[in-house]
Design an enzyme around this catalytic site. Structure first.
Site, PDB file in Angstrom:
ATOM      1  CG  ASP A 272      -1.835  -1.196   1.255  1.00 10.94           C
ATOM      2  OD1 ASP A 272      -2.122  -1.577   0.112  1.00 10.94           O
ATOM      3  OD2 ASP A 272      -2.127  -1.802   2.320  1.00 10.94           O
TER       4      ASP A 272
ATOM      5  CE  LYS B 299       2.374  -2.823  -4.315  1.00 10.53           C
ATOM      6  NZ  LYS B 299       1.987  -2.374  -2.961  1.00 10.53           N
TER       7      LYS B 299
ATOM      8  N   GLY C  99      -4.647  -4.199  -3.548  1.00 10.55           N
ATOM      9  CA  GLY C  99      -5.762  -3.560  -3.808  1.00 10.55           C
ATOM     10  C   GLY C  99      -4.741  -2.202  -4.160  1.00 10.55           C
ATOM     11  CG  HIS C 100      -2.857  -1.888  -7.131  1.00  8.73           C
ATOM     12  ND1 HIS C 100      -1.685  -1.700  -5.930  1.00  8.73           N
ATOM     13  CD2 HIS C 100      -2.540  -3.034  -7.610  1.00  8.73           C
ATOM     14  CE1 HIS C 100      -1.059  -3.053  -6.202  1.00  8.73           C
ATOM     15  NE2 HIS C 100      -1.729  -3.777  -7.063  1.00  8.73           N
TER      16      HIS C 100
ATOM     17  CD  GLN D 228       0.591  -8.939  -2.923  1.00  8.52           C
ATOM     18  OE1 GLN D 228       1.044  -9.729  -3.574  1.00  8.52           O
ATOM     19  NE2 GLN D 228      -0.657  -8.579  -2.932  1.00  8.52           N
TER      20      GLN D 228
HETATM   21  P1  GDP Z   1      -0.575   0.224  -3.499  1.00 13.44           P
HETATM   22  O1  GDP Z   1      -1.340  -1.145  -3.166  1.00 13.44           O
HETATM   23  O2  GDP Z   1       0.653   0.154  -3.514  1.00 13.44           O
HETATM   24  O3  GDP Z   1      -1.208   0.563  -4.912  1.00 13.44           O
HETATM   25  O4  GDP Z   1      -1.220   1.447  -2.656  1.00 13.44           O
HETATM   26  P2  GDP Z   1      -3.115   1.552  -2.296  1.00 13.44           P
HETATM   27  O5  GDP Z   1      -3.423   2.166  -3.435  1.00 13.44           O
HETATM   28  O6  GDP Z   1      -3.413   0.468  -1.706  1.00 13.44           O
HETATM   29  O7  GDP Z   1      -2.823   2.469  -1.287  1.00 13.44           O
HETATM   30  C1  GDP Z   1      -2.171   4.083  -1.529  1.00 13.44           C
HETATM   31  C2  GDP Z   1      -3.168   5.037  -1.209  1.00 13.44           C
HETATM   32  O8  GDP Z   1      -2.335   6.315  -1.372  1.00 13.44           O
HETATM   33  C3  GDP Z   1      -4.311   4.984  -2.248  1.00 13.44           C
HETATM   34  O9  GDP Z   1      -5.403   5.601  -1.886  1.00 13.44           O
HETATM   35  C4  GDP Z   1      -3.636   6.193  -3.235  1.00 13.44           C
HETATM   36  O10 GDP Z   1      -4.837   6.868  -3.885  1.00 13.44           O
HETATM   37  C5  GDP Z   1      -2.986   6.999  -1.996  1.00 13.44           C
HETATM   38  N1  GDP Z   1      -1.916   7.791  -2.656  1.00 13.44           N
HETATM   39  C6  GDP Z   1      -0.798   7.303  -3.444  1.00 13.44           C
HETATM   40  N2  GDP Z   1       0.117   8.207  -3.510  1.00 13.44           N
HETATM   41  C7  GDP Z   1      -0.117   9.101  -2.708  1.00 13.44           C
HETATM   42  C8  GDP Z   1       0.532  10.606  -2.409  1.00 13.44           C
HETATM   43  O11 GDP Z   1       1.586  10.969  -2.849  1.00 13.44           O
HETATM   44  N3  GDP Z   1      -0.025  11.402  -1.554  1.00 13.44           N
HETATM   45  C9  GDP Z   1      -1.549  10.960  -1.091  1.00 13.44           C
HETATM   46  N4  GDP Z   1      -2.090  11.840  -0.218  1.00 13.44           N
HETATM   47  N5  GDP Z   1      -2.185  10.026  -1.319  1.00 13.44           N
HETATM   48  C10 GDP Z   1      -1.331   8.941  -2.216  1.00 13.44           C
HETATM   49  P1  IMO Z   2      -0.801  -4.463  -2.100  1.00 15.47           P
HETATM   50  O1  IMO Z   2      -0.510  -4.911  -3.611  1.00 15.47           O
HETATM   51  C1  IMO Z   2      -0.951  -4.593   2.201  1.00 15.47           C
HETATM   52  C2  IMO Z   2      -0.995  -8.799   3.719  1.00 15.47           C
HETATM   53  C3  IMO Z   2      -2.384  -9.256   4.477  1.00 15.47           C
HETATM   54  C4  IMO Z   2      -1.615 -10.474   5.282  1.00 15.47           C
HETATM   55  C5  IMO Z   2      -0.766 -10.862   4.470  1.00 15.47           C
HETATM   56  C6  IMO Z   2      -0.805 -12.053   3.975  1.00 15.47           C
HETATM   57  O2  IMO Z   2      -2.221  -3.654  -2.157  1.00 15.47           O
HETATM   58  O3  IMO Z   2       0.269  -3.568  -1.676  1.00 15.47           O
HETATM   59  P2  IMO Z   2      -2.499 -13.000   1.698  1.00 15.47           P
HETATM   60  O4  IMO Z   2      -4.072 -12.885   1.899  1.00 15.47           O
HETATM   61  O5  IMO Z   2      -1.649 -12.386   0.849  1.00 15.47           O
HETATM   62  O6  IMO Z   2      -2.172 -14.366   2.295  1.00 15.47           O
HETATM   63  O7  IMO Z   2      -2.199 -12.169   3.227  1.00 15.47           O
HETATM   64  O8  IMO Z   2      -0.250 -10.058   3.631  1.00 15.47           O
HETATM   65  N1  IMO Z   2      -1.385  -8.435   2.417  1.00 15.47           N
HETATM   66  C7  IMO Z   2      -1.100  -7.130   2.005  1.00 15.47           C
HETATM   67  N2  IMO Z   2      -1.081  -6.126   2.906  1.00 15.47           N
HETATM   68  N3  IMO Z   2      -0.985  -4.611   0.667  1.00 15.47           N
HETATM   69  C8  IMO Z   2      -1.088  -5.776  -0.012  1.00 15.47           C
HETATM   70  O9  IMO Z   2      -1.240  -5.600  -1.268  1.00 15.47           O
HETATM   71  C9  IMO Z   2      -1.443  -6.878   0.774  1.00 15.47           C
HETATM   72  N4  IMO Z   2      -1.752  -8.353   0.227  1.00 15.47           N
HETATM   73  C10 IMO Z   2      -1.560  -8.930   1.031  1.00 15.47           C
HETATM   74  O10 IMO Z   2      -2.756  -8.075   5.148  1.00 15.47           O
HETATM   75  O11 IMO Z   2      -1.063  -9.696   6.408  1.00 15.47           O
HETATM   76 MG    MG Z   3      -2.734  -1.691  -1.717  1.00 15.12          MG
END
Ligand code: GDP
Ligand code: IMO
Ligand code: MG
Length: 428
Positions: free
Chosen positions: A13, A16, A40-41, A223
């Site tokens: 999170d 990416k 989850g992105h 991840q």
């Molecule tokens: P990922 O799994 O690595 O793709 O990240 P996620 O989407 O799960 O979580 C990142 C969150 O931060 C999302 O809600 C993005 O919209 C938000 N985000 C990404 N870059 C920035 C940033 O530079 N500033 C802010 N405020 N939010 C960001």
């Molecule tokens: P993105 O791509 C954050 C965590 C779960 C748990 C562990 C194992 O959005 O960064 P799993 O269901 O993969 O067997 O769970 O890994 N986990 C993540 N945490 N971002 C993710 O993906 C994750 N995918 C799995 O919360 O601790």
């Molecule tokens: Mg994510």
């Protein structure tokens, strides 16, 4: 500079999805090489917000060919839902390619994921419950079902029988659950086959040819480094190789074709699920970071655990992945703090560690050693050049760069595609 790998540096999170999407218009292929719909992105484009799970974030850019590599575990029901939902919003998903060798998440994998977590009780991992671990376990156990098996009914039946043979004993006798019927699973999977057929590809060959043509291929990791099955905080990890090397095995491309390795790192740290987290804040400061950063899971909605930036982790990520560039995200979330702590080393039972401790027990005992940086109060969400950031924000970024093992080439100042300060072009 055709092949770029992009991974998470911390526990996921980091942003990416946004980083991939921001490069989208200049990229020909975006390849997901590990994980599944545990990812989850969130990607924000103007007024539109997209939550992507199984599809690579490049799907949002017209012209990009999105690819699901062999290292991914695919829940086909989820794939259709995601494609249908995006298509309804006008996103073209027709170019999607899926590796014939990717493994399938079958309904029994989700059942086993949930039931094993329940049985682990206090020792649970806190998985996403999507069947990821059991699907990879079957792959390694050589009883997995692959995408290509869906096109040969008798092979598919044999494989599902083989997969369920032991599992049904386990489900009934140990977990007190109903047995799963082979025919039901076969019917469900066969029901996906026709729609899937035109997307199935020899991904390794396709990408090899694309690279020969000097096209740009972005490998997008799900991840992150500390969730990697080998190099993460085992057993509190996911079940795939989320580090850069996973792009090679998970897409069928050799290491010597990779030109650049980008790690996305948040300006502080978050984690979802169980496991050690040295800089975790369990107080009002942690709650403030969670609220200011909107730190709630894109996949499960769970509140994310929050803490300060940890340079030991960044250095580790730089080393394990061979990072050439960091993308630092969410700097805007830190606006308003009078001083910002950064973990520069760990104290493990009185011994200072500059590097990740070798053993998990030591990591559990690691206490952060902090340095403190002066904060800033100006709104930075509209800033687009490094020189326009407040002096203290510049110093914070430069300090992180000096201690993290690679240059920081871009800085996120908001969730939108445009809200990025570029210091070095990632594609040149
Ligand atoms: P990922 O799994 O690595 O793709 O990240 P996620 O989407 O799960 O979580 C990142 C969150 O931060 C999302 O809600 C993005 O919209 C938000 N985000 C990404 N870059 C920035 C940033 O530079 N500033 C802010 N405020 N939010 C960001
Ligand atoms: P993105 O791509 C954050 C965590 C779960 C748990 C562990 C194992 O959005 O960064 P799993 O269901 O993969 O067997 O769970 O890994 N986990 C993540 N945490 N971002 C993710 O993906 C994750 N995918 C799995 O919360 O601790
Ligand atoms: Mg994510």
């Amino acid at each position: 500079m055709p092949a770029i790998v992009l991974v998470g540096a911390q526990w996921g999170d980091e942003g990416k999805g946004k980083a991939t999407d921001a490069l989208g218009a200049r990229v020909d292929y975006v390849v997901k090489f590990n994980g599944g719909n545990n990812a989850g992105h969130t990607v924000v484009v103007g007024d539109e917000k997209y939550a992507l799970h199984l599809l690579p974030s490049g799907i949002l850019t017209p012209g990009v060919t999105p690819v699901i590599g062999n290292g991914v575990v695919v829940d086909l029901g989820v794939l259709w839902q995601e494609i249908d939902a995006l298509s309804a919003r006008g996103v073209d998903c027709s170019k999607l390619l899926v590796s014939a060798s990717a493994h399938v998440i079958a309904p029994y994998h989700q059942v086993l994921d949930k039931v094993t977590e329940r049985f682990l009780g206090k020792r649970k991992i806190g998985t996403t419950g999507r069947g990821i671990g059991p699907a990879y376990a079957d792959k390694i156990n050589r009883v997995g079902v692959r995408i290509q098996d869906l096109f040969d009914e008798s092979i598919l039946r044999q494989k599902v029988e083989g997969a369920l043979d032991q599992k049904n004993h386990l489900l009934v006798k140990v977990y007190n659950r109903r047995a799963v019927a082979v025919e039901e699973v076969v019917e469900t999977l066969l029901g996906y086959a026709e729609r899937l057929r035109p997307m199935v590809a020899d991904v390794s060959l396709e990408l090899s040819r694309a690279l020969d043509r000097d096209e740009i291929v972005l490998f997008e990791g799900g991840q992150a480094t500390l969730l990697d099955i080998d190099h993460g905080t085992y057993p509190f990890v996911t079940s795939s190789n989320a580090t850069a090397a996973g792009a090679c095995t998970g897409a069928g491309i050799p290491p010597n074709r990779i030109d650049r390795i980008v790690a996305v790192v948040k300006a502080y740290t978050t984690r979802v699920g169980e496991g050690p987290f040295p800089t975790e804040l369990l107080d009002a400061d942690g709650e403030k970071l969670r609220q200011d950063g909107g730190e709630f899971g894109t996949t499960t909605g769970r509140p994310r655990r929050t803490g300060w930036y940890d340079a030991v982790i960044s250095r580790y990520a730089a080393r394990i992945n061979g990072v050439t560039d960091f993308v630092l995200t969410k700097l805007d979330t830190l606006t308003g703090w009078e001083r910002i702590p950064v973990c520069v080393a760990y104290d493990v039972d009185g011994v200072r560690h500059e590097e990740m401790p070798m053993s998990q027990s030591d990591f559990h005992h690691a206490r952060p050693v902090y340095e403190f940086f002066d904060g800033w109060t100006e709104d930075i969400s509209g800033v687009r050049s490094f020189a326009d950031l407040p002096k203290n924000a510049q110093s914070y970024v430069e300090a992180l760069e000096a201690m993290s093992g690679a240059r920081i080439s871009a800085v996120g100042v908001g969730p939108d595609r445009e809200q990025t300060v570029v210091r070095h072009d990632l594609l040149s």
